[in-house]
Design an enzyme around this catalytic site. Structure first.
Site, PDB file in Angstrom:
ATOM      1  N   HIS A 139       0.770  -0.985  -0.082  1.00 18.11           N
ATOM      2  CA  HIS A 139       0.029  -0.002   0.093  1.00 18.11           C
ATOM      3  C   HIS A 139       0.732   1.269  -0.025  1.00 18.11           C
ATOM      4  CE1 HIS A 139      -3.355   2.272   2.048  1.00 18.11           C
ATOM      5  NE2 HIS A 139      -3.174   2.864   0.960  1.00 18.11           N
ATOM      6  N   GLU A 171       0.877   7.928  -3.468  1.00 24.99           N
ATOM      7  CA  GLU A 171       1.589   7.443  -2.342  1.00 24.99           C
ATOM      8  C   GLU A 171       2.650   8.547  -2.072  1.00 24.99           C
ATOM      9  OE1 GLU A 171       0.835   5.423   0.072  1.00 24.99           O
ATOM     10  OE2 GLU A 171      -1.245   5.284  -1.157  1.00 24.99           O
ATOM     11  N   HIS A 231       2.492  10.886   0.827  1.00 22.13           N
ATOM     12  CA  HIS A 231       3.336  10.502   2.040  1.00 22.13           C
ATOM     13  C   HIS A 231       4.832  10.688   1.918  1.00 22.13           C
ATOM     14  CE1 HIS A 231      -0.193   8.593   3.783  1.00 22.13           C
ATOM     15  NE2 HIS A 231      -0.429   7.917   2.787  1.00 22.13           N
TER      16      HIS A 231
END
Ligand SMILES: *[C@@H]1O[C@H](CO)[C@@H](O)[C@H](O)[C@H]1NC(C)=O
Ligand SMILES: *[C@@H]1O[C@H](CO)[C@@H](O)[C@H](O)[C@H]1NC(C)=O
Ligand SMILES: *[C@@H]1O[C@H](CO)[C@@H](O)[C@H](O)[C@H]1NC(C)=O
Length: 415
Positions: free
Chosen positions: A73, A130, A134
């Site tokens: 993920h 992602e 992040h």
């Protein structure tokens, strides 16, 4: 890993000065989230996002990735209290992750194409999300942390580190070694899942469900040094806990079973004598005498000290050499429905009266009664076995039922 990437990068960046890269960090840099005073150099210390999460998915509808593997993920920097920053630099929310990796980290890209999958089939957009959300919040990946920063240079570092961590977290195999296998009918307890994974990772793992179906895991770390070069140490979770119910958790197969057959489920004989309604580990740590194993399986070993616990061989000894094949054990339920005996190609298995060592062989006339508590084999109501030391190389460690220097637990996987 990092230096190879730098060479590729340098050879592509025509005219660039060699030796671009993040600065080297002191070997005694503090562990992120564990510092007792402020650390100024956030190029060698992940802050405020010092709790790094490697998160994994088990997508079954729609299916993503291989049938026998979880998928990635993301790699997330959480603050040390479970809160987190996101979308920290919109100038680095790149829209060409695939191209960047093609040029700078092709092996990483190739691996991601198999194991970092978007459930809608749009991997590039998932990776952009992602990294943008992040990756841009990881302090040690800031452009100012690189001596001769080339735009997008930190992207290869982020994804390569994520892939490296993921490869060391083979969730599917760890669960299978504990008898927790994908099944349309079995249910598992949260405790069984958590203890199987914690034993391997070294710290509790956050286990998340959707509709009581196992769906996502969060493995957590603190880091000494930079994300790209530093040392990752498993950490206790901070922030939100597991979302799965305590019992009745489904771990569905990917696909509908028409592909390669899933491992045969372990048959449990319940003490009431009713037909088996579910497979392994349904009962969690059931009361002693809850259920008996039956049929063929392998016995794998887990210890708190080693991720590679090994298994039992046909003599009943403990073996850890790489590449060796675990023996097949046959479990035969006793008349009470709660205990069972074990045998191998060598003969029946018994815990010897004289020294409590486990032996399987033709010399054994009466097999011992073993139990299964939903997670581990038990003997005399206890789920712990012992050895004088961890076997190394081709050592065959004698297994005992009474206390010795090294303790371990034994799990059953149906074969
Ligand atoms: C640890 O270092 C960070 C970054 O300098 C700082 O914000 C934090 O307050 C420090 N923690 C402690 C307990 O001093
Ligand atoms: C990716 O996009 C960035 C701008 O966002 C650009 O600087 C970079 O050259 C591109 N990289 C590749 C390999 O296309
Ligand atoms: C599911 O089963 C059907 C037939 O029952 C088959 O046609 C289909 O290909 C299967 N799908 C998967 C993902 O295995």
């Amino acid at each position: 890993m990092f230096s190879r990437y730098l060479l590729v990068e340098a050879s592509l960046a025509v005219g660039a000065v060699m030796a671009a890269g993040s600065k080297s960090c002191p070997v005694d840099a503090p562990l992120s989230c564990q510092n007792s005073t402020a650390v100024a150099d956030t190029c060698c210390f992940n802050a405020p996002g010092g709790q790094i999460l490697m998160t994994q998915f088990w997508d079954t509808h729609p299916v993503t990735g291989p049938e026998d593997s979880w998928t990635m993920h993301g790699l997330w920097p959480d603050n040390c209290d479970g809160s987190f920053e996101s979308n920290c630099d919109k100038n680095r929310a790149y829209k060409n992750i695939t191209q960047i990796l093609q040029a700078s980290a092709p092996d990483t890209l190739q691996y991601m194409q198999e194991f970092w999958k978007d459930y809608k089939g749009d991997d590039e957009t998932f990776w952009e999300h992602e990294f943008g959300k992040h990756g841009t919040c990881i302090s040690t990946l800031e452009p100012t942390c690189y001596a001769d920063y080339q735009p997008t240079q930190e992207v290869g570092d982020y994804f390569t580190r994520a892939v490296g961590l993921f490869k060391d977290l083979p969730t599917h195999d760890w669960l299978a070694a504990a008898g927790i296998v994908p099944s349309t009918s079995a249910t598992y307890t949260l405790e069984a899942i958590q203890s199987a994974l914690s034993a391997k990772h070294g710290k509790p793992v956050v286990v998340n469900c959707k509709n009581k179906e196992l769906n996502e895991l969060w493995y957590q770390y603190n880091v000494q040094g930079s994300l790209q070069d530093g040392k990752f140490t498993p950490a206790d979770p901070v922030g939100s806990g597991s979302t799965c119910p305590k019992t009745g958790i489904k771990y569905l197969p990917k696909g509908n079973g028409s592909g390669s057959p899933a491992p045969a489920p372990t048959t449990m004989t319940t003490s009431t004598g009713s037909a088996p309604t579910s497979t392994t580990a349904t009962a969690g740590p059931a009361p002693t005498g809850g259920a008996a194993l039956s049929g063929k399986g392998r016995i794998s070993v887990s210890t708190s000290a080693s991720q590679d616990g090994g298994f039992l061989i046909s003599s009943g000894a403990w073996y850890r050499a790489a590449g060796a094949t675990p023996a097949t054990y046959t479990a035969t339920p006793g008349g009470d429905g709660a205990t069972f005996t074990l045998s191998t190609s060598k003969g029946k298995c018994a815990v010897q009266e004289k020294d409590s060592s486990l032996t399987c062989g033709s010399g054994v006339s009466t097999a011992s009664a073993f139990g299964y508590d939903g997670e581990h084999l038990t003997y005399d109501g206890k789920d712990t076995f012992y050895a004088d030391k961890m076997p190394e190389g081709s050592d065959q460690g004698v297994v005992y039922a009474t206390e010795k220097a090294v303790s371990f637990q034994a799990s059953w996987t149906a074969a």
